[in-house]
Scaffold this motif. Structure first.
Motif, short mmCIF file in Angstrom:
data_model
loop_
_atom_site.label_atom_id
_atom_site.label_comp_id
_atom_site.label_asym_id
_atom_site.label_seq_id
_atom_site.Cartn_x
_atom_site.Cartn_y
_atom_site.Cartn_z
N PHE A 1 0.82 -1.21 0.00
CA PHE A 1 0.00 0.00 0.00
C PHE A 1 0.86 1.26 0.00
O PHE A 1 0.46 2.28 -0.56
CB PHE A 1 -1.00 -0.02 1.16
N ALA A 2 2.03 1.17 0.61
CA ALA A 2 2.93 2.33 0.53
C ALA A 2 3.35 2.54 -0.92
O ALA A 2 3.43 3.67 -1.40
CB ALA A 2 4.15 2.10 1.40
N ALA A 3 3.59 1.44 -1.63
CA ALA A 3 4.02 1.55 -3.03
C ALA A 3 2.90 2.06 -3.93
O ALA A 3 3.12 2.94 -4.75
CB ALA A 3 4.51 0.19 -3.51
N VAL A 4 1.71 1.53 -3.76
CA VAL A 4 0.63 1.96 -4.67
C VAL A 4 0.16 3.37 -4.36
O VAL A 4 -0.41 4.04 -5.21
CB VAL A 4 -0.59 1.00 -4.66
N PRO B 1 -2.94 -0.83 -11.56
CA PRO B 1 -1.53 -0.68 -11.88
C PRO B 1 -0.67 -1.33 -10.81
O PRO B 1 -0.99 -1.30 -9.62
CB PRO B 1 -1.32 0.83 -11.89
N GLU B 2 0.41 -1.93 -11.24
CA GLU B 2 1.30 -2.59 -10.29
C GLU B 2 2.49 -1.68 -10.02
O GLU B 2 3.05 -1.09 -10.93
CB GLU B 2 1.80 -3.91 -10.90
N ALA C 1 11.13 0.12 -8.35
CA ALA C 1 11.67 1.29 -7.65
C ALA C 1 10.70 1.75 -6.55
O ALA C 1 11.11 2.12 -5.44
CB ALA C 1 11.93 2.41 -8.64
N MET C 2 9.41 1.72 -6.87
CA MET C 2 8.41 2.12 -5.87
C MET C 2 8.36 1.12 -4.72
O MET C 2 8.24 1.48 -3.55
CB MET C 2 7.04 2.24 -6.54
N GLN C 3 8.44 -0.15 -5.07
CA GLN C 3 8.40 -1.17 -4.02
C GLN C 3 9.65 -1.09 -3.14
O GLN C 3 9.58 -1.30 -1.93
CB GLN C 3 8.27 -2.56 -4.65
N ARG C 4 10.76 -0.78 -3.77
CA ARG C 4 12.00 -0.62 -3.00
C ARG C 4 11.85 0.54 -2.02
O ARG C 4 12.21 0.43 -0.84
CB ARG C 4 13.17 -0.35 -3.96
N ALA C 5 11.29 1.64 -2.51
CA ALA C 5 11.11 2.81 -1.65
C ALA C 5 10.19 2.48 -0.48
O ALA C 5 10.42 2.91 0.66
CB ALA C 5 10.55 3.96 -2.47
#
Lengths: 184, 298
Positions: B81-84, B157-158, B162-166
């Motif tokens: 949820f942080a990534a999305v 959208p998945e 980079a977003m998941q890493r963040a």
């Protein structure tokens, strides 16, 4: 009106995520345990299933069934996909290790019967061999060929038992593509 | 109860087989060619039936979710949820994973089981099926609507790696290990880091300046040195390519077995497809976990 768990997730409510895990964790875990070869497989499957649930939460439509049903459908799809991917691998849980499925008492008819209760009643209407074939297939993940070998029945008979059993349950529950009609 | 119309046995058997164990590619083609809308509609009903049976079974015999798994899920949820919800989500979606719709099904079911049935047999089966379907559609009382417009599903959208890493970095206990270049010629000017969460066994490697590789001959491969395993055999973290020299890349780590105590991360150059055990002839970058932040799930 308060939001359901899935509606909460869809609207970005983080607390709904934990509520979802709390409310449906046992359901997903139980399905995953039955339809996975190992505990590690089941754990991975549960993670994938919940990710699918979060992604799909916005698509939940209460008019088509309960949240439980929605999540059970997602879980089944993921678990069948995983089983199929694993099917090429040589090891397989011995069929003798399959646990017996316990069914609840069908009880009496009620206008507010849940989908699980309706399905239980429908299952009790089946012939024992129909129920057995459905248990082995739907709940233990055995292929029709594997069921045939386990029960010593021709493959055609397994298909027929499964077909008739599913049709009976579907008709009993009056399930169409749009939802489950409450049987009165 | 009003009589429910069912497809002919040949179609129904394929739908049930799909529901129970999946179809071969040939069977999928036959079913798809038969009557997509009608079978989709009927398929959804079957899926609900199977789900209801599953609910009935688990209503009396369910196991509680193990506490450790529950925590992993909660952590996964935080990352997801942080990534999305990251501001870059809308502008940089990657290819979406198959998503599920209550009323429909995943657009593609991957890795179908392939069986080597006789081609002749399949053609015969297809012919029988088409004949059966022809009869089915001509039945005036059919409840199926073959030409009904399909419901379109827009996949969510998945988040990008980079977003998941963040998102992973934002979690407590996540390790961030700088990677140092070695003296290998491929390592000149390469920098980066590894982000690793021992609880969820997820991680990302970020590299800048990695030379472009020809995926047909050589690929980069990640390795994780587990303090609880033989150091001669680090855990394979997956192979990857550097699409363009100098570009920053973020690659998810796909460790094939659990890492109990991450001690170090490395990237080597290997033959295409990777190796089981690296000769370590071309180690490009290396990063060590300091003892004060050991990478164990705790």
């Amino acid at each position: 009106m308060s939001l359901s768990v899935l509606q909460g997730i869809a609207s970005g409510d983080q607390s709904a995520v934990r509520a979802c895990i709390d409310e449906y964790g046992a359901l997903v875990w139980s399905l995953a345990r039955r339809l996975s070869r190992t505990t590690a497989d089941a754990e991975d499957a549960v993670q994938e299933i919940f990710l699918d649930v979060w992604k799909s939460a916005a698509r939940f439509d209460a008019s088509q069934g309960s949240e439980k049903m929605f999540i059970a459908m997602i879980a089944r799809r993921r678990l069948i996909d995983r089983l199929r991917k694993k099917s090429a691998e040589p090891t397989m849980e011995p069929v003798e290790a399959l646990e017996t499925i316990a069914w609840s008492d069908p009880g009496t008819a009620s206008q507010t019967a849940s989908e699980a209760e309706l399905a239980t009643r429908a299952l009790h209407e089946l012939r024992p061999e129909q129920r057995q074939v459905l248990e082995l297939g739907l709940l233990h993940g055995l292929s029709q060929t594997e069921i045939s070998a386990r029960l010593g029945l021709p493959l055609g008979s397994v298909k027929s038992l499964m077909r008739r059993g599913l049709i009976k349950i579907r008709e009993y529950m009056n399930i169409d593509a749009e939802g489950v009609a409450v049987r009165t | 109860m009003a009589g429910m119309e069912h497809p002919p046995e040949a179609v129904l058997d394929l739908l049930i087989k799909e529901l129970n164990e999946g179809l071969t590619p040939e069977e999928q083609r036959i079913l798809a060619a038969a009557a997509p809308q009608a079978t989709d509609e009927y398929r959804r009903g079957l899926e609900k039936t199977a789900a209801a049976v599953s609910l009935a079974a688990t209503s009396v015999d369910s196991e509680p979710l193990p506490a450790a798994l529950r925590e992993r899920l909660a952590r996964e949820a935080q990352v997801y949820f942080a990534a999305v919800s990251s501001p870059t989500t809308a502008s940089a979606p990657t290819a979406s994973a198959p998503t599920l719709e209550y009323g429909g099904r995943a657009p593609a079911r991957s890795a179908p089981r392939i069986r080597r049935d006789s081609t002749v047999g399949w053609w015969a089966a297809a012919a029988c099926l088409l004949l059966a379907l022809f009869g089915w559609y001509r039945t005036p009382s059919t409840v199926f609507k073959p030409l009904e417009t399909a419901r379109l599903v827009t996949p969510a959208p998945e988040p990008t790696p980079a977003m998941q890493r963040a998102a992973l970095i934002a979690l407590p206990d996540t390790l961030k290990i700088p990677l140092g270049a070695t003296k290998d010629p491929a390592a000149a000017g390469v920098s980066g880091d590894v982000v690793w969460d021992a609880h969820t066994q997820r991680g990302y490697i970020r590299l800048v300046g990695l030379p472009h590789n020809d995926p047909n001959s050589q690929q980069y491969q990640m390795w994780i040195f587990d303090g609880e395993r033989d150091q001669r055999y680090p855990v394979d973290g997956g192979v990857f390519d550097a699409p363009a020299a100098g570009q920053e890349i973020v690659i998810p780590i796909h460790n094939v077995i659990p890492v109990h105590l991450a001690k170090a991360f490395a990237v080597t150059v290997e033959k295409a497809g990777g190796v089981v055990v690296s000769a370590r002839d071309h180690v490009v970058v290396l990063g060590q976990v300091t003892s004060s932040r050991a990478g164990s799930p705790g």
